[in-house]
Design a protein around this motif. Structure first.
Motif, PDB file in Angstrom:
ATOM      1  N   VAL A 138      79.337  -0.720-163.427  1.00 27.27           N
ATOM      2  CA  VAL A 138      78.336  -1.629-163.976  1.00 27.27           C
ATOM      3  C   VAL A 138      77.023  -0.866-164.136  1.00 27.27           C
ATOM      4  CG1 VAL A 138      77.024  -3.741-163.536  1.00 27.27           C
ATOM      5  CG2 VAL A 138      79.439  -3.617-162.892  1.00 27.27           C
ATOM      6  N   THR A 139      76.424  -0.954-165.311  1.00 27.58           N
ATOM      7  CA  THR A 139      75.142  -0.280-165.528  1.00 27.58           C
ATOM      8  C   THR A 139      74.042  -1.325-165.616  1.00 27.58           C
ATOM      9  OG1 THR A 139      76.286   1.453-166.733  1.00 27.58           O
ATOM     10  CG2 THR A 139      73.901   1.347-166.994  1.00 27.58           C
ATOM     11  N   ILE A 140      73.043  -1.173-164.754  1.00 27.24           N
ATOM     12  CA  ILE A 140      71.905  -2.082-164.770  1.00 27.24           C
ATOM     13  C   ILE A 140      71.157  -1.904-166.081  1.00 27.24           C
ATOM     14  CG2 ILE A 140      69.709  -2.610-163.619  1.00 27.24           C
ATOM     15  CD1 ILE A 140      70.923  -1.629-161.008  1.00 27.24           C
ATOM     16  N   GLY A 141      70.817  -3.009-166.732  1.00 28.31           N
ATOM     17  CA  GLY A 141      70.083  -2.868-167.989  1.00 28.31           C
ATOM     18  C   GLY A 141      69.800  -4.202-168.653  1.00 28.31           C
ATOM     19  N   HIS A 142      69.185  -4.111-169.844  1.00 19.44           N
ATOM     20  CA  HIS A 142      68.897  -5.296-170.640  1.00 19.44           C
ATOM     21  C   HIS A 142      69.299  -5.036-172.093  1.00 19.44           C
ATOM     22  CE1 HIS A 142      66.290  -7.197-173.697  1.00 19.44           C
ATOM     23  NE2 HIS A 142      66.639  -8.273-173.052  1.00 19.44           N
ATOM     24  N   ALA A 143      69.909  -6.025-172.726  1.00 21.26           N
ATOM     25  CA  ALA A 143      70.178  -5.954-174.163  1.00 21.26           C
ATOM     26  C   ALA A 143      70.199  -7.361-174.734  1.00 21.26           C
ATOM     27  CB  ALA A 143      71.516  -5.258-174.430  1.00 21.26           C
ATOM     28  N   ASP A 150      73.811  -4.695-161.097  1.00 26.11           N
ATOM     29  CA  ASP A 150      74.966  -4.236-160.311  1.00 26.11           C
ATOM     30  C   ASP A 150      74.835  -4.764-158.878  1.00 26.11           C
ATOM     31  OD1 ASP A 150      77.098  -3.021-159.183  1.00 26.11           O
ATOM     32  OD2 ASP A 150      76.455  -0.955-159.601  1.00 26.11           O
ATOM     33  N   LEU A 151      75.730  -5.682-158.521  1.00 24.55           N
ATOM     34  CA  LEU A 151      75.629  -6.334-157.211  1.00 24.55           C
ATOM     35  C   LEU A 151      75.831  -5.376-156.045  1.00 24.55           C
ATOM     36  CD1 LEU A 151      77.585  -9.607-158.021  1.00 24.55           C
ATOM     37  CD2 LEU A 151      75.117  -9.319-157.805  1.00 24.55           C
ATOM     38  N   VAL A 152      76.442  -4.220-156.311  1.00 25.41           N
ATOM     39  CA  VAL A 152      76.665  -3.287-155.208  1.00 25.41           C
ATOM     40  C   VAL A 152      75.320  -2.821-154.627  1.00 25.41           C
ATOM     41  CG1 VAL A 152      76.778  -1.103-156.486  1.00 25.41           C
ATOM     42  CG2 VAL A 152      78.229  -1.440-154.484  1.00 25.41           C
ATOM     43  N   GLU A 153      74.250  -2.952-155.433  1.00 26.12           N
ATOM     44  CA  GLU A 153      72.918  -2.551-154.944  1.00 26.12           C
ATOM     45  C   GLU A 153      72.352  -3.520-153.904  1.00 26.12           C
ATOM     46  OE1 GLU A 153      70.100  -0.361-156.516  1.00 26.12           O
ATOM     47  OE2 GLU A 153      71.340   0.731-157.937  1.00 26.12           O
ATOM     48  N   THR A 154      73.032  -4.630-153.661  1.00 29.64           N
ATOM     49  CA  THR A 154      72.590  -5.487-152.546  1.00 29.64           C
ATOM     50  C   THR A 154      72.941  -4.843-151.204  1.00 29.64           C
ATOM     51  OG1 THR A 154      74.653  -6.739-152.514  1.00 29.64           O
ATOM     52  CG2 THR A 154      72.880  -7.643-153.857  1.00 29.64           C
ATOM     53  N   LEU A 155      73.841  -3.848-151.230  1.00 20.70           N
ATOM     54  CA  LEU A 155      74.215  -3.155-149.981  1.00 20.70           C
ATOM     55  C   LEU A 155      73.140  -2.130-149.646  1.00 20.70           C
ATOM     56  CD1 LEU A 155      78.008  -2.562-150.723  1.00 20.70           C
ATOM     57  CD2 LEU A 155      76.971  -4.404-149.360  1.00 20.70           C
ATOM     58  N   ASP A 156      72.502  -2.310-148.500  1.00 19.26           N
ATOM     59  CA  ASP A 156      71.357  -1.466-148.145  1.00 19.26           C
ATOM     60  C   ASP A 156      71.709   0.020-148.115  1.00 19.26           C
ATOM     61  OD1 ASP A 156      69.885  -3.759-147.946  1.00 19.26           O
ATOM     62  OD2 ASP A 156      69.958  -3.853-145.748  1.00 19.26           O
ATOM     63  N   ASP A 157      72.877   0.373-147.548  1.00 17.77           N
ATOM     64  CA  ASP A 157      73.201   1.800-147.424  1.00 17.77           C
ATOM     65  C   ASP A 157      73.406   2.434-148.803  1.00 17.77           C
ATOM     66  OD1 ASP A 157      75.543   0.397-147.855  1.00 17.77           O
ATOM     67  OD2 ASP A 157      76.751   1.578-146.460  1.00 17.77           O
ATOM     68  N   TYR A 158      74.036   1.706-149.700  1.00 24.37           N
ATOM     69  CA  TYR A 158      74.275   2.215-151.055  1.00 24.37           C
ATOM     70  C   TYR A 158      72.946   2.407-151.797  1.00 24.37           C
ATOM     71  CZ  TYR A 158      76.042   2.347-155.870  1.00 24.37           C
ATOM     72  OH  TYR A 158      76.299   2.705-157.161  1.00 24.37           O
ATOM     73  N   ARG A 159      72.121   1.358-151.752  1.00 21.16           N
ATOM     74  CA  ARG A 159      70.861   1.388-152.510  1.00 21.16           C
ATOM     75  C   ARG A 159      69.900   2.433-151.946  1.00 21.16           C
ATOM     76  NH1 ARG A 159      69.371  -3.130-151.205  1.00 21.16           N
ATOM     77  NH2 ARG A 159      67.853  -2.356-149.699  1.00 21.16           N
ATOM     78  N   GLU A 160      69.834   2.539-150.629  1.00 21.78           N
ATOM     79  CA  GLU A 160      68.932   3.522-150.012  1.00 21.78           C
ATOM     80  C   GLU A 160      69.373   4.952-150.320  1.00 21.78           C
ATOM     81  OE1 GLU A 160      65.934   3.846-147.666  1.00 21.78           O
ATOM     82  OE2 GLU A 160      65.761   2.423-149.293  1.00 21.78           O
ATOM     83  N   ALA A 161      70.699   5.180-150.317  1.00 20.22           N
ATOM     84  CA  ALA A 161      71.190   6.521-150.635  1.00 20.22           C
ATOM     85  C   ALA A 161      70.784   6.908-152.054  1.00 20.22           C
ATOM     86  CB  ALA A 161      72.709   6.573-150.468  1.00 20.22           C
ATOM     87  N   LEU A 162      70.900   5.939-152.975  1.00 16.94           N
ATOM     88  CA  LEU A 162      70.482   6.193-154.360  1.00 16.94           C
ATOM     89  C   LEU A 162      68.981   6.458-154.434  1.00 16.94           C
ATOM     90  CD1 LEU A 162      72.080   3.692-156.910  1.00 16.94           C
ATOM     91  CD2 LEU A 162      72.027   6.171-157.042  1.00 16.94           C
ATOM     92  N   ARG A 163      68.234   5.661-153.711  1.00 18.77           N
ATOM     93  CA  ARG A 163      66.774   5.810-153.728  1.00 18.77           C
ATOM     94  C   ARG A 163      66.368   7.218-153.298  1.00 18.77           C
ATOM     95  NH1 ARG A 163      62.537   6.004-150.637  1.00 18.77           N
ATOM     96  NH2 ARG A 163      63.648   5.766-148.662  1.00 18.77           N
ATOM     97  N   ARG A 178      62.802  -7.438-161.655  1.00 16.54           N
ATOM     98  CA  ARG A 178      61.478  -7.434-162.300  1.00 16.54           C
ATOM     99  C   ARG A 178      61.409  -6.395-163.415  1.00 16.54           C
ATOM    100  NH1 ARG A 178      57.841  -8.399-156.766  1.00 16.54           N
ATOM    101  NH2 ARG A 178      57.959 -10.669-156.893  1.00 16.54           N
ATOM    102  N   HIS A 179      62.017  -5.253-163.197  1.00 13.99           N
ATOM    103  CA  HIS A 179      62.032  -4.202-164.221  1.00 13.99           C
ATOM    104  C   HIS A 179      62.809  -4.676-165.458  1.00 13.99           C
ATOM    105  CE1 HIS A 179      62.433   0.074-165.651  1.00 13.99           C
ATOM    106  NE2 HIS A 179      63.515  -0.452-166.203  1.00 13.99           N
ATOM    107  N   GLU A 180      63.995  -5.210-165.230  1.00 15.98           N
ATOM    108  CA  GLU A 180      64.836  -5.597-166.370  1.00 15.98           C
ATOM    109  C   GLU A 180      64.234  -6.759-167.152  1.00 15.98           C
ATOM    110  OE1 GLU A 180      66.984  -3.607-167.370  1.00 15.98           O
ATOM    111  OE2 GLU A 180      67.015  -2.398-165.541  1.00 15.98           O
TER     112      GLU A 180
END
Ligand code: ZN
Ligand code: ZN
Length: 351
Positions: A138-143, A150-163, A178-180
């Motif tokens: 799933v790619t986060i975006g707007h069209a 992408d709901l997987v970003e609700t997982l703190d460990d996943y999102r923090e690793a990406l950050r 807010r960005h989208e």
């Protein structure tokens, strides 16, 4: 405003029941006030309001019993969601839905239009899907009005690793929403109106190739000295991303100032080191106020909030520095938002 209708105690946006008296409560979307949530319904402004059918997994909004749907206006904006059998993804959906409702409340408070996709072509919709859930990547975006998260970003460990990998000082689900939604509003409020010329002067020409920009960004990164003119490295990639990042910051700042205002916070000039001018009195709305007033309030309050976070062993609440070019971009967003709010004045934004 968010007060229990029975005991008058304070509730928060996410409340399912009053912490003071235990009353089951829900948000009445047109007025953004808290009412009793009961299956027999409560009468508000001549209509009967009942709990959203998604209340069992946390939705605390009310829906009019003649709305033609058992789902509230926030839940109805979700166009696609994980399969009902995917219980793990549905748990993440519930967490993301809390964030979506907060976003919608703020958009309504600002007076921004929320035209649902099921009422008109190109209206606002949310596809809340999850990577690793049989739905592919799933790619986060707007069209065209559709925001994909992408709901997987609700997982703190996943999102923090990406950050950390992307060297971002801040990455949250609310930030993504807010960005989208910034992309959505640039599309309907700027690209389709006379605001576009000034927008191009400030943010650059959004007709530049997006795929070239993407390649360049992931090969060579942000240009040297980007901090002088951009709020984030990601904002340097393409004029669209610069606008969306700036818009997200506008929402970060106005929401946090609004929360401080509702909480009754005032910084007294004679008690704050370095503050020599007037007391700082944050406002729940900056409609009609120049951007400089909001920025001045934000300067002092964000300094305080950063120190509050340090007191709890956390990093800055607001880990960003606003430069003059960024302030000009924020001022543009402020004027676009106020213009849209003036056009919408009167009618309730949420139903
Ligand atoms: Zn109560
Ligand atoms: Zn709902």
């Amino acid at each position: 405003m968010l007060r229990c209708p029975r005991c008058g105690g304070y509730t928060v946006l996410e409340s399912l029941e009053c912490t003071g008296c235990g009353l089951a409560v829900g948000l009445h979307p047109p007025t953004l006030t808290v009412a009793e949530a009961t299956s027999s319904g409560v009468e508000i402004d001549g209509r009967t309001w009942i709990p959203c059918s998604n209340r069992s997994w946390g939705c605390n909004w009310l829906v009019a019993d003649d709305a033609g749907s058992a789902q509230c206006s926030s839940c109805r904006l979700t166009r696609q969601r994980p399969d009902a059998s995917d219980t793990i993804a549905l748990e993440k959906l519930a967490n993301a839905a809390v964030v979506k409702r907060r976003l919608l409340v703020q958009l309504a408070e600002l007076g921004l239009p929320i035209d649902p996709f099921y009422e008109r072509e190109g209206g606002l919709a949310f596809d809340l899907l999850s990577t690793n859930s049989g739905q592919g990547r799933v790619t986060i975006g707007h069209a065209n009005g559709v925001i994909t998260i992408d709901l997987v970003e609700t997982l703190d460990d996943y999102r923090e690793a990406l950050r950390i990998r992307l060297r971002e000082p801040y990455r949250t689900m609310l930030g993504h929403f807010r960005h989208e939604v910034g992309h959505y509003y640039q599309w309907i409020l700027v690209e389709q109106t006379d605001w576009i010329d000034e927008c191009r002067e400030l943010f650059g020409d959004e007709r530049a190739s997006y795929s070239d920009a993407l390649d360049r960004h992931y090969h060579s990164g942000a240009p040297e000295g980007w901090e002088q003119s951009y709020i984030s490295e990601y904002a340097t990639m393409h004029p669209w991303e610069d606008f969306a990042e700036t818009f997200a910051h506008y929402l970060h700042i106005t929401d946090t100032l609004g929360t401080a205002a509702t909480g009754g916070l005032v910084l007294h000039a004679d008690r704050v080191d370095g503050l020599v001018a007037d007391d700082v009195v944050p406002r729940s709305s900056y409609h009609g106020a120049p951007m400089s007033v909001m920025l001045e309030d934000w300067h002092w309050l964000s300094l305080l909030f950063n120190r509050v976070n340090h007191s709890m062993g956390k990093g800055d609440l607001y880990p960003f520095t606003l430069t003059e070019p960024v302030e000009h971009k924020l001022d543009f967003v402020h004027r676009v938002v106020q213009d849209a709010a003036t056009l919408n004045a009167g009618a309730p934004i949420l139903t």
